[in-house]
Design a protein around this motif. Structure first.
Motif, PDB file in Angstrom:
ATOM      1  N   LEU A  50       0.834  -1.205   0.000  1.00 40.28           N
ATOM      2  CA  LEU A  50       0.000   0.000   0.000  1.00 40.28           C
ATOM      3  C   LEU A  50       0.871   1.259   0.000  1.00 40.28           C
ATOM      4  O   LEU A  50       0.580   2.214  -0.726  1.00 40.28           O
ATOM      5  CB  LEU A  50      -0.954   0.006   1.194  1.00 40.28           C
ATOM      6  N   ALA A  51       1.942   1.260   0.779  1.00 42.67           N
ATOM      7  CA  ALA A  51       2.839   2.424   0.812  1.00 42.67           C
ATOM      8  C   ALA A  51       3.465   2.671  -0.555  1.00 42.67           C
ATOM      9  O   ALA A  51       3.540   3.816  -1.015  1.00 42.67           O
ATOM     10  CB  ALA A  51       3.918   2.226   1.875  1.00 42.67           C
ATOM     11  N   ALA A  52       3.894   1.610  -1.237  1.00 41.16           N
ATOM     12  CA  ALA A  52       4.485   1.764  -2.570  1.00 41.16           C
ATOM     13  C   ALA A  52       3.453   2.277  -3.567  1.00 41.16           C
ATOM     14  O   ALA A  52       3.754   3.143  -4.394  1.00 41.16           O
ATOM     15  CB  ALA A  52       5.065   0.424  -3.044  1.00 41.16           C
ATOM     16  N   ILE A  53       2.238   1.761  -3.483  1.00 42.47           N
ATOM     17  CA  ILE A  53       1.164   2.217  -4.372  1.00 42.47           C
ATOM     18  C   ILE A  53       0.872   3.695  -4.118  1.00 42.47           C
ATOM     19  O   ILE A  53       0.722   4.482  -5.059  1.00 42.47           O
ATOM     20  CB  ILE A  53      -0.106   1.358  -4.168  1.00 42.47           C
ATOM     21  N   PRO A  57       2.158   8.170  -8.427  1.00 46.32           N
ATOM     22  CA  PRO A  57       1.005   8.958  -8.877  1.00 46.32           C
ATOM     23  C   PRO A  57       0.153   8.260  -9.939  1.00 46.32           C
ATOM     24  O   PRO A  57      -0.970   8.697 -10.212  1.00 46.32           O
ATOM     25  CB  PRO A  57       1.630  10.237  -9.421  1.00 46.32           C
ATOM     26  N   ASN A  58       0.667   7.180 -10.516  1.00 46.53           N
ATOM     27  CA  ASN A  58      -0.090   6.443 -11.523  1.00 46.53           C
ATOM     28  C   ASN A  58      -0.723   5.163 -10.975  1.00 46.53           C
ATOM     29  O   ASN A  58      -1.173   4.317 -11.744  1.00 46.53           O
ATOM     30  CB  ASN A  58       0.801   6.119 -12.721  1.00 46.53           C
ATOM     31  N   ASN A  59      -0.752   5.034  -9.668  1.00 40.65           N
ATOM     32  CA  ASN A  59      -1.311   3.861  -9.008  1.00 40.65           C
ATOM     33  C   ASN A  59      -2.200   4.288  -7.862  1.00 40.65           C
ATOM     34  O   ASN A  59      -1.896   5.267  -7.166  1.00 40.65           O
ATOM     35  CB  ASN A  59      -0.189   3.003  -8.410  1.00 40.65           C
ATOM     36  N   PHE A  74     -10.807  -1.676  -5.229  1.00 46.78           N
ATOM     37  CA  PHE A  74     -10.229  -1.968  -6.539  1.00 46.78           C
ATOM     38  C   PHE A  74      -8.913  -1.231  -6.673  1.00 46.78           C
ATOM     39  O   PHE A  74      -8.629  -0.294  -5.941  1.00 46.78           O
ATOM     40  CB  PHE A  74     -11.179  -1.610  -7.693  1.00 46.78           C
ATOM     41  N   HIS A  75      -8.106  -1.689  -7.614  1.00 49.37           N
ATOM     42  CA  HIS A  75      -6.794  -1.106  -7.881  1.00 49.37           C
ATOM     43  C   HIS A  75      -6.849  -0.464  -9.264  1.00 49.37           C
ATOM     44  O   HIS A  75      -7.293  -1.100 -10.222  1.00 49.37           O
ATOM     45  CB  HIS A  75      -5.747  -2.222  -7.845  1.00 49.37           C
TER      46      HIS A  75
END
Length: 157
Positions: A50-53, A57-59, A74-75
């Motif tokens: 979650l931290a990486a996502i 800015p595109n995730n 949803f992702h």
């Protein structure tokens, strides 16, 4: 008699949402094998992901919240292409709605939010994959205008 439609608020997921999200991801659905384990304890890799996502800015990992409760998730990933004159594509993954709240407009609200966000961010297409066993989900996506135009393939690593 059908249940009344719900109007969720779609927002970015927070670390506090992770236990509910992982629980939703762990629920077997239409023959779709699940490997997530909601704990407790919650595996720290979920928080790391979650931290990486959140830093990209595109995730985005998004939730649909109803009455202060996570009802779906949803992702959404924006993919920058060189083809199509450098256009963008929005990829939707891991769509899930709490089984007890399905059929009440939550999934549709999430998908409409994603489609609107893709337009706002300049995407020329929204795409998703869905397990072949999820026939109910396929009918849902088709009702929203998605077309099964490609054959998806995956290589498990």
């Amino acid at each position: 008699m059908s249940q009344p439609q719900l109007v969720p608020v779609v927002r970015r997921a927070t670390e506090a949402d992770l236990p509910v999200i992982v629980h939703l991801f762990s629920i077997p659905d239409e023959g779709n094998a699940k490997t997530d384990h909601p704990g407790p304890p919650l595996d720290p890799r979920y928080g790391e992901a979650l931290a990486a996502i959140a830093e990209d800015p595109n995730n985005a990992l998004l939730v649909a919240e109803v009455d202060g409760r996570v009802a779906g998730a949803f992702h959404l990933t924006l993919i920058q292409y060189v083809a199509n004159r450098g256009a963008r594509v929005a990829q939707i993954e891991n769509v899930i709605v709490d089984p007890g709240l399905r059929g009440r407009g939550i999934g549709e609200a999430m998908m409409r939010w994603a489609i609107d966000e893709a337009r706002r961010r300049g995407c020329f297409r929204v795409q998703l994959t869905s397990n072949k066993a999820r026939l109910r989900a396929h009918r849902f996506y088709e009702r929203l205008g998605f077309v099964a135009s490609h054959e998806g393939m995956k290589l498990k690593l």
